[in-house]
Design a protein around this motif. Sequence first.
Motif, short mmCIF file in Angstrom:
data_model
loop_
_atom_site.label_atom_id
_atom_site.label_comp_id
_atom_site.label_asym_id
_atom_site.label_seq_id
_atom_site.Cartn_x
_atom_site.Cartn_y
_atom_site.Cartn_z
N VAL A 120 -2.79 5.01 8.83
CA VAL A 120 -1.96 6.18 9.12
C VAL A 120 -0.53 5.90 8.67
O VAL A 120 0.18 5.10 9.27
CB VAL A 120 -1.97 6.53 10.62
N ASP A 121 -0.12 6.56 7.59
CA ASP A 121 1.23 6.35 7.05
C ASP A 121 1.53 7.49 6.09
O ASP A 121 0.63 8.00 5.43
CB ASP A 121 1.32 5.00 6.32
N ASP A 122 2.78 7.90 6.00
CA ASP A 122 3.13 9.00 5.09
C ASP A 122 3.62 8.50 3.74
O ASP A 122 4.15 9.28 2.94
CB ASP A 122 4.16 9.94 5.73
N GLU A 123 3.48 7.19 3.48
CA GLU A 123 3.83 6.64 2.18
C GLU A 123 2.55 6.38 1.37
O GLU A 123 1.83 5.43 1.65
CB GLU A 123 4.60 5.33 2.34
N PRO A 124 2.24 7.21 0.37
CA PRO A 124 1.00 7.08 -0.40
C PRO A 124 0.81 5.69 -1.01
O PRO A 124 -0.30 5.15 -1.00
CB PRO A 124 1.15 8.15 -1.49
N LEU A 125 1.87 5.10 -1.53
CA LEU A 125 1.75 3.78 -2.16
C LEU A 125 1.35 2.71 -1.17
O LEU A 125 0.55 1.82 -1.47
CB LEU A 125 3.07 3.39 -2.85
N LEU A 126 1.90 2.80 0.04
CA LEU A 126 1.54 1.83 1.07
C LEU A 126 0.08 2.01 1.48
O LEU A 126 -0.65 1.03 1.66
CB LEU A 126 2.44 1.97 2.29
N LEU A 127 -0.35 3.25 1.63
CA LEU A 127 -1.75 3.51 1.98
C LEU A 127 -2.68 2.90 0.93
O LEU A 127 -3.68 2.26 1.27
CB LEU A 127 -2.01 5.02 2.08
N GLU A 128 -2.34 3.09 -0.33
CA GLU A 128 -3.17 2.53 -1.41
C GLU A 128 -3.18 1.01 -1.38
O GLU A 128 -4.23 0.38 -1.54
CB GLU A 128 -2.66 3.02 -2.77
N SER A 129 -2.01 0.42 -1.15
CA SER A 129 -1.92 -1.04 -1.12
C SER A 129 -2.73 -1.62 0.04
O SER A 129 -3.47 -2.60 -0.13
CB SER A 129 -0.45 -1.47 -0.97
N LEU A 130 -2.60 -1.01 1.21
CA LEU A 130 -3.37 -1.48 2.37
C LEU A 130 -4.86 -1.32 2.14
O LEU A 130 -5.65 -2.20 2.50
CB LEU A 130 -2.94 -0.71 3.62
N GLU A 131 -5.25 -0.21 1.54
CA GLU A 131 -6.67 0.02 1.27
C GLU A 131 -7.22 -1.07 0.34
O GLU A 131 -8.31 -1.60 0.59
CB GLU A 131 -6.88 1.38 0.64
N ILE A 132 -6.49 -1.42 -0.68
CA ILE A 132 -6.93 -2.46 -1.61
C ILE A 132 -7.04 -3.81 -0.91
O ILE A 132 -8.06 -4.51 -1.03
CB ILE A 132 -5.95 -2.56 -2.80
N ILE A 133 -6.00 -4.17 -0.15
CA ILE A 133 -5.98 -5.47 0.54
C ILE A 133 -7.13 -5.59 1.54
O ILE A 133 -7.87 -6.58 1.55
CB ILE A 133 -4.64 -5.67 1.26
N LEU A 134 -7.29 -4.58 2.39
CA LEU A 134 -8.30 -4.65 3.44
C LEU A 134 -9.71 -4.53 2.88
O LEU A 134 -10.63 -5.22 3.34
CB LEU A 134 -8.03 -3.56 4.48
N SER A 135 -9.89 -3.68 1.88
CA SER A 135 -11.21 -3.53 1.27
C SER A 135 -11.64 -4.83 0.60
O SER A 135 -12.82 -5.20 0.63
CB SER A 135 -11.20 -2.39 0.25
N PHE A 136 -10.69 -5.53 0.00
CA PHE A 136 -10.98 -6.81 -0.66
C PHE A 136 -11.51 -7.83 0.35
O PHE A 136 -12.25 -8.74 0.00
CB PHE A 136 -9.72 -7.35 -1.34
N HIS A 137 -11.12 -7.66 1.61
CA HIS A 137 -11.59 -8.56 2.68
C HIS A 137 -12.73 -7.93 3.48
O HIS A 137 -12.88 -8.17 4.68
CB HIS A 137 -10.42 -8.94 3.59
N GLN A 138 -13.52 -7.13 2.79
CA GLN A 138 -14.75 -6.56 3.34
C GLN A 138 -14.56 -5.66 4.56
O GLN A 138 -15.44 -5.54 5.40
CB GLN A 138 -15.78 -7.67 3.68
N MET A 139 -13.39 -5.04 4.66
CA MET A 139 -13.20 -4.06 5.73
C MET A 139 -13.45 -2.66 5.16
O MET A 139 -13.19 -2.40 3.99
CB MET A 139 -11.78 -4.13 6.29
#
Length: 207
Positions: free
Chosen positions: A9-28
Amino acid sequence: MENLRVLLVDDEPLLLESLEIILSFHQMEIMGKARDGREALEVLAEKTCDIALVDLNMKGMGGIELISRIKLEYPEVKILVLTTFYDDKYITQAIAGGADGYLLKDSGKEAILGAVGQIMGGRNVIDSKVMERLALLMGGAGRKTRLFDGMTEREKEICTLLAQGNTNKQMAEILYISEGTVKNYISSIYEKTGIHDRAKLVALMNG
């Protein structure tokens, strides 16, 4: 932390994308992304998650209100605040509302991953800068030296274990007592210190 379901939950699109990449890479599993609190609640109405990473200052419904709503409607969901703000108002409101962790966005990838793991393991996580602010709010080092006044040895042990981030269950196992007894000791500690918030007590212990 494989298959951990995460809501971002964040209104910064770039941060959302970055978090998605990081967490997905760690099987979340990123089960949803939202730009404000209202969108987050809409996602939760349809899907379940294990932990929500929540910004505080967003257009529309902000993080403070969202934290309270999630804890009321979905008490099993853990919440990690991830924000750039650590002023007194935001910190106290977020923690009082039920946030399980409070990190600053510049903490780095490893700190965020570590915080998610600790929170899912039952511990509270608070950024060191935020800890300093809380300690100042609670009276600083002078008050810390008086914290143990009037406490029993067992209550002092409980305080020490609290400061280490242990849950009630973990403290019960360490001290070979029941969770109910741990809760009774914590209630007594609250009364003797005048601090009725677990996170603030922990912050003062670590300050």
